[in-house]
Motif scaffolding. Structure first.
Motif, PDB file in Angstrom:
ATOM      1  N   SER A 114     -29.359  10.907  19.682  1.00  0.00           N
ATOM      2  CA  SER A 114     -30.084   9.869  20.418  1.00  0.00           C
ATOM      3  C   SER A 114     -29.222   8.631  20.616  1.00  0.00           C
ATOM      4  CB  SER A 114     -31.392   9.511  19.714  1.00  0.00           C
ATOM      5  OG  SER A 114     -31.140   8.864  18.487  1.00  0.00           O
ATOM      6  N   GLY A 115     -28.376   8.318  19.647  1.00  0.00           N
ATOM      7  CA  GLY A 115     -27.480   7.171  19.782  1.00  0.00           C
ATOM      8  C   GLY A 115     -26.469   7.366  20.890  1.00  0.00           C
ATOM      9  N   VAL A 116     -25.864   8.540  20.937  1.00  0.00           N
ATOM     10  CA  VAL A 116     -24.890   8.828  22.000  1.00  0.00           C
ATOM     11  C   VAL A 116     -25.583   8.793  23.358  1.00  0.00           C
ATOM     12  CG1 VAL A 116     -23.415  10.644  22.967  1.00  0.00           C
ATOM     13  CG2 VAL A 116     -23.281  10.093  20.531  1.00  0.00           C
ATOM     14  N   LEU A 117     -26.752   9.391  23.450  1.00  0.00           N
ATOM     15  CA  LEU A 117     -27.485   9.393  24.715  1.00  0.00           C
ATOM     16  C   LEU A 117     -27.859   7.972  25.136  1.00  0.00           C
ATOM     17  CD1 LEU A 117     -28.813  11.013  27.000  1.00  0.00           C
ATOM     18  CD2 LEU A 117     -30.875  11.107  25.580  1.00  0.00           C
ATOM     19  N   ALA A 136     -25.185  -1.179  22.539  1.00  0.00           N
ATOM     20  CA  ALA A 136     -25.044  -1.562  21.132  1.00  0.00           C
ATOM     21  C   ALA A 136     -26.035  -0.812  20.245  1.00  0.00           C
ATOM     22  CB  ALA A 136     -25.227  -3.071  20.984  1.00  0.00           C
ATOM     23  N   ALA A 137     -27.280  -0.710  20.691  1.00  0.00           N
ATOM     24  CA  ALA A 137     -28.287   0.023  19.917  1.00  0.00           C
ATOM     25  C   ALA A 137     -27.903   1.493  19.787  1.00  0.00           C
ATOM     26  CB  ALA A 137     -29.657  -0.111  20.570  1.00  0.00           C
ATOM     27  N   GLY A 138     -27.378   2.060  20.870  1.00  0.00           N
ATOM     28  CA  GLY A 138     -26.946   3.452  20.824  1.00  0.00           C
ATOM     29  C   GLY A 138     -25.784   3.662  19.868  1.00  0.00           C
ATOM     30  N   VAL A 139     -24.831   2.756  19.904  1.00  0.00           N
ATOM     31  CA  VAL A 139     -23.666   2.874  19.015  1.00  0.00           C
ATOM     32  C   VAL A 139     -24.103   2.755  17.556  1.00  0.00           C
ATOM     33  CG1 VAL A 139     -21.532   1.708  18.310  1.00  0.00           C
ATOM     34  CG2 VAL A 139     -21.966   2.143  20.733  1.00  0.00           C
ATOM     35  N   ILE A 140     -25.007   1.821  17.264  1.00  0.00           N
ATOM     36  CA  ILE A 140     -25.484   1.653  15.883  1.00  0.00           C
ATOM     37  C   ILE A 140     -26.233   2.897  15.418  1.00  0.00           C
ATOM     38  CG2 ILE A 140     -27.116   0.361  14.444  1.00  0.00           C
ATOM     39  CD1 ILE A 140     -26.230  -2.142  16.066  1.00  0.00           C
ATOM     40  N   SER A 141     -27.084   3.459  16.268  1.00  0.00           N
ATOM     41  CA  SER A 141     -27.805   4.691  15.900  1.00  0.00           C
ATOM     42  C   SER A 141     -26.837   5.838  15.677  1.00  0.00           C
ATOM     43  CB  SER A 141     -28.807   5.076  16.991  1.00  0.00           C
ATOM     44  OG  SER A 141     -29.842   4.146  17.052  1.00  0.00           O
ATOM     45  N   ALA A 142     -25.866   5.964  16.564  1.00  0.00           N
ATOM     46  CA  ALA A 142     -24.881   7.051  16.423  1.00  0.00           C
ATOM     47  C   ALA A 142     -24.061   6.877  15.149  1.00  0.00           C
ATOM     48  CB  ALA A 142     -23.973   7.102  17.653  1.00  0.00           C
ATOM     49  N   LEU A 143     -23.672   5.641  14.844  1.00  0.00           N
ATOM     50  CA  LEU A 143     -22.922   5.393  13.601  1.00  0.00           C
ATOM     51  C   LEU A 143     -23.769   5.701  12.376  1.00  0.00           C
ATOM     52  CD1 LEU A 143     -20.931   2.126  14.405  1.00  0.00           C
ATOM     53  CD2 LEU A 143     -20.019   4.429  14.035  1.00  0.00           C
ATOM     54  N   ALA A 144     -25.049   5.327  12.410  1.00  0.00           N
ATOM     55  CA  ALA A 144     -25.927   5.652  11.285  1.00  0.00           C
ATOM     56  C   ALA A 144     -26.021   7.167  11.093  1.00  0.00           C
ATOM     57  CB  ALA A 144     -27.318   5.059  11.508  1.00  0.00           C
ATOM     58  N   GLY A 145     -26.166   7.898  12.186  1.00  0.00           N
ATOM     59  CA  GLY A 145     -26.202   9.359  12.101  1.00  0.00           C
ATOM     60  C   GLY A 145     -24.899   9.930  11.571  1.00  0.00           C
ATOM     61  N   LEU A 146     -23.796   9.370  12.022  1.00  0.00           N
ATOM     62  CA  LEU A 146     -22.481   9.839  11.565  1.00  0.00           C
ATOM     63  C   LEU A 146     -22.282   9.551  10.079  1.00  0.00           C
ATOM     64  CD1 LEU A 146     -19.934  11.192  12.650  1.00  0.00           C
ATOM     65  CD2 LEU A 146     -19.031   8.921  13.142  1.00  0.00           C
ATOM     66  N   ILE A 147     -22.675   8.367   9.637  1.00  0.00           N
ATOM     67  CA  ILE A 147     -22.551   8.022   8.221  1.00  0.00           C
ATOM     68  C   ILE A 147     -23.409   8.940   7.359  1.00  0.00           C
ATOM     69  CG2 ILE A 147     -23.121   6.231   6.523  1.00  0.00           C
ATOM     70  CD1 ILE A 147     -22.219   4.179   8.689  1.00  0.00           C
ATOM     71  N   ILE A 148     -24.622   9.193   7.800  1.00  0.00           N
ATOM     72  CA  ILE A 148     -25.501  10.097   7.047  1.00  0.00           C
ATOM     73  C   ILE A 148     -24.903  11.502   7.019  1.00  0.00           C
ATOM     74  CG2 ILE A 148     -27.769  11.229   7.031  1.00  0.00           C
ATOM     75  CD1 ILE A 148     -28.907   8.557   8.118  1.00  0.00           C
ATOM     76  N   ALA A 149     -24.389  11.973   8.159  1.00  0.00           N
ATOM     77  CA  ALA A 149     -23.800  13.315   8.224  1.00  0.00           C
ATOM     78  C   ALA A 149     -22.567  13.426   7.338  1.00  0.00           C
ATOM     79  CB  ALA A 149     -23.452  13.667   9.669  1.00  0.00           C
ATOM     80  N   MET A 150     -21.773  12.369   7.281  1.00  0.00           N
ATOM     81  CA  MET A 150     -20.547  12.412   6.467  1.00  0.00           C
ATOM     82  C   MET A 150     -20.872  12.456   4.975  1.00  0.00           C
ATOM     83  SD  MET A 150     -18.139   9.833   8.705  1.00  0.00           S
ATOM     84  CE  MET A 150     -17.064   9.519   7.333  1.00  0.00           C
ATOM     85  N   GLY A 151     -21.994  11.881   4.565  1.00  0.00           N
ATOM     86  CA  GLY A 151     -22.378  11.893   3.162  1.00  0.00           C
ATOM     87  C   GLY A 151     -23.260  13.064   2.772  1.00  0.00           C
TER      88      GLY A 151
END
Length: 184
Positions: A114-117, A136-151
């Motif tokens: 959803s962040g990328v979209l 900006a909202a999309g980038v923050i959502s995508a980063l949150a998803g990426l951080i969660i996925a990395m952990g």
């Protein structure tokens, strides 16, 4: 004033009289959010149990609905769907840690996608006012998803509890703000 305006004014007046309940509920939600922050693991397990209970109930309802449909195709569709929901709900109770890992992974994927979209849509609307906020909202959502996925899967024991705690605290403050605004 129109009939609808009078009804709205009456509804606001009746709600205004209950402003204390809004504040009280807000304080209760703040306390529950603080408790959830205090033990994110327990909050995660509690949220998994709620999801499991909802899935189990949905499965039972769909199975009951299957017996009310007219065609065999729809009967088997609703029966299979209900059984899958019920089994998923059962497994959420049986193994909440596995369920939290699955739901945390799905959350990471959903936030990332959803962040990328959202960022892409915002970028495509560059000439329009406010497009940067959408990016900006999309980038923050995508980063949150990426951080969660990395952990993942290690963070599965606390991520859902953290989301629950943050939601409870924000809802608590919102109810307090509404209650105090109604008091004025």
């Amino acid at each position: 004033m129109t009939l609808h305006g009078d009804a709205l004014k009456d509804a606001i007046g009746q709600t205004r009289a209950k402003w204390g309940w809004f504040v009280g509920l807000g304080v209760l939600l703040l306390i529950l959010g603080g408790i959830a922050f205090g033990n994110l693991f327990i909050a995660t397990v509690a949220s998994i149990y709620v999801v499991g209970w909802l899935m189990l109930m949905a499965g039972i309802i769909e199975i009951m609905h299957a017996f009310g449909v007219k065609t065999w195709t729809r009967f088997f569709y609703w029966l299979l769907s209900g059984l899958l929901y019920a089994v998923a709900g059962f497994f959420a109770f049986y193994n909440p840690l596995l369920a939290s890992a699955v739901l945390t992974f799905l959350l990471a994927v959903a936030l990332l996608a959803s962040g990328v979209l959202r960022a892409w849509v915002g970028y495509r609307h560059r000439p329009e006012k406010g497009w940067g906020w959408l990016v900006a909202a999309g980038v923050i959502s995508a980063l949150a998803g990426l951080i969660i996925a990395m952990g993942w899967p290690v963070n599965s024991v606390w991520v859902l509890g953290l989301f629950l705690a943050v939601d409870l605290i924000f809802q608590g403050w919102a109810f307090i703000a509404v209650g105090l605004a109604l008091k004025k």
